[in-house]
Design a protein around this motif. Structure first.
Motif, short mmCIF file in Angstrom:
data_model
loop_
_atom_site.label_atom_id
_atom_site.label_comp_id
_atom_site.label_asym_id
_atom_site.label_seq_id
_atom_site.Cartn_x
_atom_site.Cartn_y
_atom_site.Cartn_z
N UNK A 147 8.93 -37.03 20.22
CA UNK A 147 9.49 -38.35 20.53
C UNK A 147 8.49 -39.45 20.17
N UNK A 148 9.00 -40.62 19.82
CA UNK A 148 8.16 -41.78 19.47
C UNK A 148 7.20 -41.47 18.34
N UNK A 149 7.64 -40.64 17.39
CA UNK A 149 6.75 -40.23 16.30
C UNK A 149 6.35 -41.40 15.42
N UNK A 150 7.16 -42.45 15.39
CA UNK A 150 6.87 -43.58 14.51
C UNK A 150 5.67 -44.39 14.95
N UNK A 163 -6.68 -32.80 28.24
CA UNK A 163 -7.52 -31.92 27.45
C UNK A 163 -7.28 -30.45 27.77
N UNK A 164 -6.75 -30.18 28.95
CA UNK A 164 -6.44 -28.79 29.31
C UNK A 164 -5.46 -28.17 28.31
N UNK A 165 -4.63 -29.02 27.69
CA UNK A 165 -3.71 -28.52 26.69
C UNK A 165 -4.38 -28.10 25.40
N UNK A 166 -5.67 -28.43 25.25
CA UNK A 166 -6.42 -28.06 24.06
C UNK A 166 -7.16 -26.74 24.23
N UNK A 180 -0.98 -33.18 22.02
CA UNK A 180 -0.72 -34.17 23.06
C UNK A 180 0.78 -34.21 23.41
N UNK A 181 1.63 -34.03 22.41
CA UNK A 181 3.08 -34.04 22.68
C UNK A 181 3.49 -32.83 23.52
N UNK A 182 2.70 -31.76 23.50
CA UNK A 182 2.97 -30.60 24.34
C UNK A 182 2.58 -30.83 25.79
N UNK A 183 1.67 -31.77 26.03
CA UNK A 183 1.10 -31.92 27.37
C UNK A 183 1.79 -32.99 28.21
N UNK A 220 3.30 -25.40 13.50
CA UNK A 220 3.78 -25.73 14.83
C UNK A 220 5.30 -25.74 14.95
N UNK A 221 6.00 -25.24 13.96
CA UNK A 221 7.47 -25.26 14.02
C UNK A 221 8.05 -24.04 13.32
N UNK A 222 9.18 -23.57 13.84
CA UNK A 222 9.91 -22.47 13.21
C UNK A 222 11.13 -22.98 12.45
N UNK A 223 11.27 -24.28 12.33
CA UNK A 223 12.45 -24.83 11.66
C UNK A 223 12.56 -24.41 10.20
N UNK A 224 11.47 -24.24 9.44
CA UNK A 224 11.63 -23.74 8.07
C UNK A 224 12.31 -22.38 8.02
#
Length: 319
Positions: A147-150, A163-166, A180-183, A220-224
């Motif tokens: 979200x808010x990628x722009x 930082x725990x997400x790292x 960061x988008x995961x956290x 980071x994606x399985x969409x392909x």
């Protein structure tokens, strides 16, 4: 409130003194508890400049990478070395004016965890701007679903607990924005003034940005993989329709269909689809193989004014 400023440094020996001087003028007005972490990711004399600055200023750390790992890898190293409760990341070329940091800090209100700085006007050329827009909107927003990628950008502030997400991030292909988008979903933005690069030229080219986008999609994606499935289904439907038409023409007595041309076209289409599918699967398997080999995200060669040497060498975060 305390603040850590992480700066990945690449071929910026002549710019770093001015950058640190301007940060020294701005940061005390924001908070007395602050530090600057210079992460040198190039093999030129940038390390000498960073080390001298760290030796001269007690609040400046200088981290030297063992080789060039890339901007986001350098950022991960700097983020893990940060001591304070908020972290700012910014470029080393003074396109991100230190004088704009108070705006960024004020924008990180209690209801937000991450704030990105958005330029009042684009500071890059048309090609770079279009490529950057594609990477953000199409790759990060569309393929990655961020979200808010722009509003994503290199000038950002976030709370250090994220930082725990790292902690589990490893391997050569990393992205600070994706992690960061995961956290958190509490992401905001603020408009700031950005300057033109005062010296040299950016290391980001169309090719490097395209490579980064591909790395992010495949990493980071399985969409392909899903896209290949849809492609196979679409080709299957087309093949079924063509088969139905050929059967109809056969029973209707129309023998003007060029059989060789039809068969050659089918073979070409299906072979292309198979090769695309195999190629995408190969990319994913290659990344699994690379991860299994234990290729490091980064290795720190030297660390001035930082944590103990053992912690640096293992790449573990501060407690």
């Amino acid at each position: 409130m305390s603040l850590s400023v992480v700066v990945p440094c690449y071929r910026s020996a002549r710019i770093l003194p001015a950058l640190v001087e301007r940060l020294n003028d701005v940061l005390p007005g924001i908070t007395p508890d602050h530090e600057v972490i210079l992460v040198v990711d190039s093999t030129d004399n940038t390390w000498d400049a960073a080390r001298q600055l760290a030796a001269r200023h007690g609040h400046v750390q200088a981290i030297r990478m063992a080789r060039n790992y890339g901007q986001h890898n350098a950022l991960i190293a700097g983020i893990r070395a940060a001591s304070f409760d908020r972290i700012v990341t910014m470029d080393d070329d003074l396109q991100h004016p230190p004088e704009e940091l108070p705006k960024l800090v004020d924008a990180l209100t209690d209801d937000l965890d991450v704030v990105y700085a958005v330029s009042e006007q684009e500071e890059h050329g048309a090609v770079r701007n279009i490529t950057s827009w594609g990477a953000k909107s199409l790759v990060m927003g569309g393929a990655m679903g961020i979200p808010n990628a722009d509003v994503l950008g290199a000038l950002r502030i976030f709370r250090t607990f994220l930082r725990a997400g790292f902690d589990q991030v490893s391997g050569p292909h990393v992205s600070v924005d994706i992690v960061l988008s995961w956290t958190t979903t509490r992401v905001g933005s603020t408009t700031v003034h950005m300057d033109q690069r005062i010296e040299g030229r950016s290391g980001f080219t169309f090719r490097s940005l395209l490579k980064h986008a591909v790395n992010m999609i495949l990493g980071y994606s399985t969409k392909p993989l899903r896209l290949v499935t849809y492609l196979g289904f679409l080709i299957g439907v087309c093949g079924l329709a063509l088969t139905t038409r050929l059967i109809y023409l056969y029973f209707s007595g129309d023998t003007t269909v060029a059989g060789f041309t039809t068969i050659a076209s089918l073979v070409t289409v299906f072979s292309s689809a198979q090769l695309i599918g195999i190629g995408v699967l190969g990319e994913y398997l290659g990344r699994v193989h690379a991860h299994g080999m234990g290729r490091p995200t980064y290795v720190i060669r030297e660390h001035v004014n930082g944590a103990p040497l053992l912690r640096e060498l293992t790449g573990t975060p501060r407690s």
